[in-house]
Design an enzyme around this catalytic site. Structure first.
Site, PDB file in Angstrom:
ATOM      1  N   HIS A  72      -5.202  -3.760   8.760  1.00 20.80           N
ATOM      2  CA  HIS A  72      -6.407  -3.506   9.589  1.00 20.80           C
ATOM      3  C   HIS A  72      -6.506  -2.402  10.638  1.00 20.80           C
ATOM      4  O   HIS A  72      -6.151  -2.860  11.573  1.00 20.80           O
ATOM      5  CB  HIS A  72      -6.997  -4.706  10.169  1.00 20.80           C
ATOM      6  CG  HIS A  72      -7.499  -5.880   9.339  1.00 20.80           C
ATOM      7  ND1 HIS A  72      -8.556  -6.201   8.862  1.00 20.80           N
ATOM      8  CD2 HIS A  72      -6.634  -6.839   8.623  1.00 20.80           C
ATOM      9  CE1 HIS A  72      -8.710  -7.090   7.967  1.00 20.80           C
ATOM     10  NE2 HIS A  72      -7.511  -7.700   7.956  1.00 20.80           N
ATOM     11  N   CYS A 131      -8.002  -4.132   3.928  1.00 17.61           N
ATOM     12  CA  CYS A 131      -7.898  -5.399   3.574  1.00 17.61           C
ATOM     13  C   CYS A 131      -8.828  -6.026   2.418  1.00 17.61           C
ATOM     14  O   CYS A 131      -8.459  -5.778   1.355  1.00 17.61           O
ATOM     15  CB  CYS A 131      -7.485  -6.281   4.977  1.00 17.61           C
ATOM     16  SG  CYS A 131      -6.595  -7.647   4.571  1.00 17.61           S
ATOM     17  N   GLU A 136      -8.499  -1.292  12.119  1.00 13.42           N
ATOM     18  CA  GLU A 136      -9.810  -0.991  12.763  1.00 13.42           C
ATOM     19  C   GLU A 136      -9.528  -2.101  14.207  1.00 13.42           C
ATOM     20  O   GLU A 136     -10.058  -2.177  15.036  1.00 13.42           O
ATOM     21  CB  GLU A 136     -10.990  -1.504  12.311  1.00 13.42           C
ATOM     22  CG  GLU A 136     -10.936  -2.798  11.584  1.00 13.42           C
ATOM     23  CD  GLU A 136     -10.238  -3.179  10.351  1.00 13.42           C
ATOM     24  OE1 GLU A 136      -9.384  -2.269   9.976  1.00 13.42           O
ATOM     25  OE2 GLU A 136     -10.516  -4.174   9.728  1.00 13.42           O
TER      26      GLU A 136
HETATM   27  N1  GLN Z   1      -7.403 -12.637   2.070  1.00  9.93           N
HETATM   28  C1  GLN Z   1      -8.948 -12.132   2.336  1.00  9.93           C
HETATM   29  C2  GLN Z   1      -9.616 -11.692   0.955  1.00  9.93           C
HETATM   30  O1  GLN Z   1      -9.330 -12.240  -0.038  1.00  9.93           O
HETATM   31  C3  GLN Z   1      -8.613 -10.582   2.860  1.00  9.93           C
HETATM   32  C4  GLN Z   1      -8.285 -10.819   4.278  1.00  9.93           C
HETATM   33  C5  GLN Z   1      -8.780  -9.880   5.224  1.00  9.93           C
HETATM   34  O2  GLN Z   1      -9.515  -9.100   5.054  1.00  9.93           O
HETATM   35  N2  GLN Z   1      -7.937 -10.051   6.580  1.00  9.93           N
HETATM   36  O3  GLN Z   1     -10.628 -11.306   1.121  1.00  9.93           O
END
Ligand code: GLN
Length: 238
Positions: A215, A90, A217
């Site tokens: 994610h 992410c 994790e």
């Molecule tokens: N939108 C977040 C960012 O720009 C990422 C979101 C997340 O890791 N759940 O870092």
């Protein structure tokens, strides 16, 4: 006669500046693997230098980048990427991208390493976060779907394959019919007949680096951790 000591360990670091690093630690500690896995929470360049591979967790990519800069970690991380495996989840996936759109004002530092362009928050805001079952051939027990948890996740806008870099292997796609707001996807036509084609990609690998826009994790299922170790990390130790 003295014998050289053969280490049977692999040391995996988790960048622990902000975000879901503790959850990655739990997932790695539960992994059974042919080598013993030592896990290090990485906060300094010294921590990083002890690692064979690194995971960059989800969280907030601008915050992680800022804290990495303050810790003097940006250049060590970029150097690490040159020859060690890194997996970004992410926010971590955003940091590994070559380019990012929809940044906060003023842009943001990236580490690069994977030849893709992503859009931050590409599926929408926090209330549009969602879960979706993914069927993934390369995972252990492939007939069991993997639950993808998407929280303000990035979208892969474009792949930039080139002869100088390893090929990009698509590991998982999101069936767009399960996305609550698929019609809102940004259209980014780079000549592909279906501009949503790259946007359905949610996990990919380029050589020893991997990104997942969701994610793993945050589930109890550590098959992606096993995949990273087996496919990206162990072959670099041979
Ligand atoms: N939108 C977040 C960012 O720009 C990422 C979101 C997340 O890791 N759940 O870092």
């Amino acid at each position: 006669m003295a014998h050289a000591q053969v280490s049977n360990n692999v040391t995996i670091g988790i960048l622990a500046l902000q975000g879901a690093f503790a959850e990655h630690q739990v997932a790695l500690q539960k992994l059974s693997c042919q080598k013993k896995i030592a896990v290090i929470l990485v906060r300094t360049a010294g921590d990083l230098s002890a690692c064979d591979a690194l995971i960059i967790p989800g969280g907030e990519s601008t915050t992680i980048a800022l804290l990495a800069k303050l810790a003097g970690l940006l250049e060590p991380l970029r150097a690490f990427l040159q020859n060690k495996p890194v997996w970004g989840t992410c926010a971590g996936a955003i940091l590994l991208a070559q380019a990012v759109e929809n940044t906060k004002k003023g842009g943001q530092e990236l580490l690069g390493g994977i030849s893709v362009t992503v859009a931050r928050n590409g599926w929408g805001s926090q209330i549009e976060s969602f879960e979706a079952p993914l069927s993934i051939d390369g995972l252990r027990d492939p007939t069991t779907p993997f639950m993808g948890v998407f929280i303000r996740a990035p979208v892969v806008l474009a792949l930039h394959p080139s002869t100088e870099n390893p090929p990009i292997e698509i590991i998982a796609r999101l069936p767009l019919n399960v996305v609550p707001n698929a019609q809102k996807l940004m259209v980014h036509d780079e000549g592909d007949s279906d501009p949503r084609n790259s946007q359905s990609i949610v996990a990919l690998r380029q050589g020893r680096h991997m990104l997942t826009t969701f994610h793993p994790e945050l589930t109890k299922d550590n098959r992606f951790h096993e995949y990273f170790v087996r496919i990206c990390v162990l072959p670099t130790l041979l």
